[in-house]
Design a protein around this motif. Structure first.
Motif, PDB file in Angstrom:
ATOM      1  N   PHE A 173      60.905 -66.583  18.051  1.00  0.00           N
ATOM      2  CA  PHE A 173      60.429 -67.156  16.359  1.00  0.00           C
ATOM      3  C   PHE A 173      59.245 -66.797  16.198  1.00  0.00           C
ATOM      4  CE2 PHE A 173      59.527 -70.051  13.238  1.00  0.00           C
ATOM      5  CZ  PHE A 173      60.284 -69.496  12.117  1.00  0.00           C
ATOM      6  N   ALA A 174      58.217 -67.334  17.112  1.00  0.00           N
ATOM      7  CA  ALA A 174      56.931 -67.321  16.576  1.00  0.00           C
ATOM      8  C   ALA A 174      56.607 -65.983  16.545  1.00  0.00           C
ATOM      9  CB  ALA A 174      56.057 -68.085  17.693  1.00  0.00           C
ATOM     10  N   SER A 175      56.847 -64.936  17.652  1.00  0.00           N
ATOM     11  CA  SER A 175      56.435 -63.686  17.603  1.00  0.00           C
ATOM     12  C   SER A 175      56.856 -62.889  16.224  1.00  0.00           C
ATOM     13  CB  SER A 175      56.666 -63.111  18.958  1.00  0.00           C
ATOM     14  OG  SER A 175      58.098 -62.920  19.073  1.00  0.00           O
ATOM     15  N   HIS A 176      58.092 -63.238  15.578  1.00  0.00           N
ATOM     16  CA  HIS A 176      58.540 -62.562  14.529  1.00  0.00           C
ATOM     17  C   HIS A 176      58.481 -63.408  13.371  1.00  0.00           C
ATOM     18  CE1 HIS A 176      60.880 -60.692  17.787  1.00  0.00           C
ATOM     19  NE2 HIS A 176      60.781 -59.619  17.092  1.00  0.00           N
ATOM     20  N   ARG A 177      57.557 -64.497  13.189  1.00  0.00           N
ATOM     21  CA  ARG A 177      57.296 -65.226  12.201  1.00  0.00           C
ATOM     22  C   ARG A 177      57.055 -64.707  10.813  1.00  0.00           C
ATOM     23  NH1 ARG A 177      55.583 -70.852  12.857  1.00  0.00           N
ATOM     24  NH2 ARG A 177      55.750 -71.745  10.810  1.00  0.00           N
ATOM     25  N   ASP A 178      56.007 -63.694  10.700  1.00  0.00           N
ATOM     26  CA  ASP A 178      55.890 -62.909   9.613  1.00  0.00           C
ATOM     27  C   ASP A 178      57.015 -62.368   9.047  1.00  0.00           C
ATOM     28  OD1 ASP A 178      53.399 -64.072   9.962  1.00  0.00           O
ATOM     29  OD2 ASP A 178      52.708 -62.414  10.965  1.00  0.00           O
ATOM     30  N   PHE A 180      60.037 -62.685   9.548  1.00  0.00           N
ATOM     31  CA  PHE A 180      61.336 -63.633   9.585  1.00  0.00           C
ATOM     32  C   PHE A 180      61.240 -63.930   8.352  1.00  0.00           C
ATOM     33  CE2 PHE A 180      63.209 -67.807   9.056  1.00  0.00           C
ATOM     34  CZ  PHE A 180      64.158 -67.514   9.747  1.00  0.00           C
TER      35      PHE A 180
END
Lengths: 389, 253
Positions: A173-178, A180
């Motif tokens: 999730f963190a590495s796709h946050r933007d 997302f």
């Protein structure tokens, strides 16, 4: 009678069954999978390897559920079931987070920790126990909304403190946050525009069907046929004509309408929404009793006033349930639209399936499910609020 | 004209007027004639070289698709009806509210999401697709069974008990036949959803009519998409018509 003394009869068989389900899950499944990198298979770790406080809480909660099944009084049983379920939820979430952090101390940074079957079974057990307790306590919608909000807030606070940061789901999730939040917005825009267009089309369609009974069969069977076509097939079949159209008319291309992307997705989602909406409106309005309309006419209402002041309010429940069905359906179908390049949360799902990155699949799938549940609940609240007033 | 010949002719006329029949013939024609439609696709999509999907024949794809749907729907029917019967018996009454709530909440889960969740749990290929389809399809069947069985009038039950029916006979000869229209409606919803979801299951490695569609999408070859799409759409429409026919038969009984 002797058997009754040896094994007392449970007062709540549901709780006993749930406790058994949870216990079987702990014994059979892995709580956390520990893998050397994102793509490798993990090694299963059981719940009892989690920090003792959390593992103990989860198991105690489960034991409490089993014991509560024999509690004779409904009210205190529901209240205590609520507590036991919270204990399981907290034990699982915090246990998984802390176990991952413990592993991360000694593992290389590429290591991944994904949630296993035992985790999901325990979560399901706790949520079903909550549901059962809420049903038995006859909890109203408002109380349920409060409960859900409290659960959500608790989860958000814990997540914000970084308790889950070492789980691979959180890392993904963190590495796709933007992206997302971009995809989430796209998903919502797809659903909202489809529902909007469907409303705009089904209102005159309903009027037509109400005025001309002879058109009824044709309209409903036509929309019914549309409804049965598999989503991805309809998306695909819309692409070719749209591509041809946009090549013919530069104006369409200038508006960004072409074969791939949002245009065919919104058209298909709108088409799927027409049947439930039109049927909902139609049954709603046509079920307004004739004598009510007569009374309105007798009071000197014009046809327009009758429609706005009498028919529409009385048809409201059928209207809202039509909208509910359509919104939930569109949220699910919009996920498939990612396959034709329309974006949305489905993009994570299919990207994850393609890359064998299973936590990425969850990054897409969990918010899709939550959206559908939220939409369902929201429309139920709307119906209840109307009934209350 | 002799009366029996006239009767035969009018029967043939009624037969020919069934749209379902024509749709079915169209489906069969699409499955077998698609490979010879190359000229048509060449006219539609001039710049693509390979225009007919050839990894598997369309018959193989259709049969694999039907197998996926039929197996999962059978399992779903068994589970849904079984659980529905359990929740409406005296011994299972207590489970009825939670089972009902589960069926309602479960159906708000999008089928694609259920399919997506099955992959981390069970892996790639046909088995997880089968499990996800069955799990999801059980819910509408379950809901239909509970609604149908709950709706059986008490007077019908009492009358059957009065003439000495055992609980099993009561279920088999009175309750299930009376609930059948609702169960069939649930099964219909389930099967139609499954036909759609089986198409998407090809993204997780199961062979189905979605295979040409997805390959066409990823390779930017619209001909494959149209080929798979037409057959999948016709299949769904034909099966839906079939259910129409079944529920009419049920009504006539």
């Amino acid at each position: 009678m002797a058997a009754g003394v040896l094994f007392p009869k449970p007062h709540d068989q549901v709780l006993l069954a749930l406790a058994g389900f949870g216990a079987a899950g702990i014994l059979a499944g892995s709580f956390l999978n520990r893998a050397p990198n994102r793509l490798a298979n993990g090694v299963a770790t059981a719940l009892w390897h989690a920090p003792p406080l959390e593992a103990g809480a989860a198991m105690a909660g489960l034991a409490a559920l089993a014991a509560l099944a024999f509690h004779p009084k409904d009210k205190p049983r529901s209240a205590m079931t609520f507590g036991a379920a919270m204990l399981i939820l907290w034990g699982c979430l915090s246990g998984a987070g802390r176990l991952a952090s413990l592993f991360a101390l000694s593992d290389p940074s590429a290591a991944r920790y994904s949630l296993g079957a035992a985790f999901w079974i325990l979560m399901a057990t706790a949520l079903l126990a909550l549901l059962d307790a809420a049903q038995r306590a006859n909890l109203g919608l408002l109380a349920r909304a409060g409960l859900i909000a409290a659960l959500g807030a608790g989860f958000a606070l814990t997540a914000n403190s970084g308790a889950f940061a070492d789980l691979s789901l959180a890392k993904e999730f963190a590495s796709h946050r933007d992206i997302f939040f971009i995809e989430l917005r796209r998903h919502i825009v797809l659903v909202a525009s489809a529902v909007f267009f469907a409303l705009a089309i089904s209102a005159p369609l309903t009027a037509l069907v109400l005025r001309r009974p002879s058109a009824r069969g044709l309209v409903f069977s036509g929309l019914g046929i549309l409804q049965t076509i598999p989503s991805i097939a309809l998306f695909g079949l819309l692409m070719a004509p749209l591509t041809a159209l946009s090549q013919q008319f530069p104006l369409l291309r200038a508006w960004g309408i072409n074969g791939a992307g949002a245009a065919p997705a919104i058209i298909a989602l709108t088409l799927y929404s027409l049947l439930p909406l039109t049927r909902g409106f139609f049954t709603g309005v046509s079920e307004v009793a004739a004598d009510v309309k007569d009374a309105a006419a007798g009071m000197g209402f014009s046809a327009r006033q009758t429609f706005l002041l009498v028919e529409l309010p009385l048809a409201w429940p059928a209207l809202v349930s039509g909208l509910r069905v359509v919104t939930i359906q569109a949220i699910g179908l919009a996920a498939v639209a990612a396959l034709i390049g329309a974006g949305g949360l489905g993009a994570f799902v299919f990207q994850g399936i393609g890359q064998y990155a299973l936590d990425l699949v969850l990054v897409g799938a969990i918010p899709i499910i939550l959206q559908a549940l939220a939409a369902s609940f929201g429309f139920q609240m709307l119906l209840a609020a109307r009934r209350g007033s | 004209m002799r009366p029996d010949a006239a009767a035969a002719l009018s029967a043939a006329g009624r037969f020919a007027r069934r749209p379902g029949l024509w749709l079915f013939l169209l489906l069969v024609a699409a499955i077998f004639l698609m490979p010879s439609a190359g000229i048509l696709f060449h006219a539609l999509f001039p710049d693509d070289r390979h225009l007919i999907y050839s990894r598997a024949t369309f018959l193989e794809l259709t049969l694999a698709h039907c197998q996926l749907v039929a197996l999962s729907s059978l399992a779903a029917a068994a589970a849904g009806i079984g659980l529905g019967v359990f929740a409406t018996r005296e011994s299972g009454r207590e489970f009825a509210p939670v089972v009902r709530a589960m069926a309602a909440i479960g159906q708000t889960f999008p089928p694609v999401a259920v399919l997506a969740l099955a992959i981390p749990a069970l892996g790639y290929g046909a088995p997880p697709a089968l499990a996800a389809l069955a799990l999801y399809a059980a819910l509408p069947v379950l809901e239909g069974s509970i609604t149908g069985l709950d709706g059986v009038p008490a007077s019908a039950r009492d009358a059957a008990r009065g003439i000495g029916f055992s609980p099993f006979e009561l279920l088999w000869r009175i309750e299930l036949p009376l609930a059948a229209p609702f169960i069939l409606a649930g099964l219909r919803t389930a099967v139609i959803i499954n036909i759609g979801t089986a198409t998407i299951a090809s993204s997780a490695g199961a062979l189905s009519l979605g295979s040409p569609i997805l390959e066409g999408l990823s390779a930017a070859n619209p001909a494959y998409v149209v080929e798979g799409g037409i057959i999948a759409a016709l299949l769904a429409i034909c099966v839906d018509r079939g259910f129409d026919w079944l529920s009419e038969l049920l009504k006539q009984k």
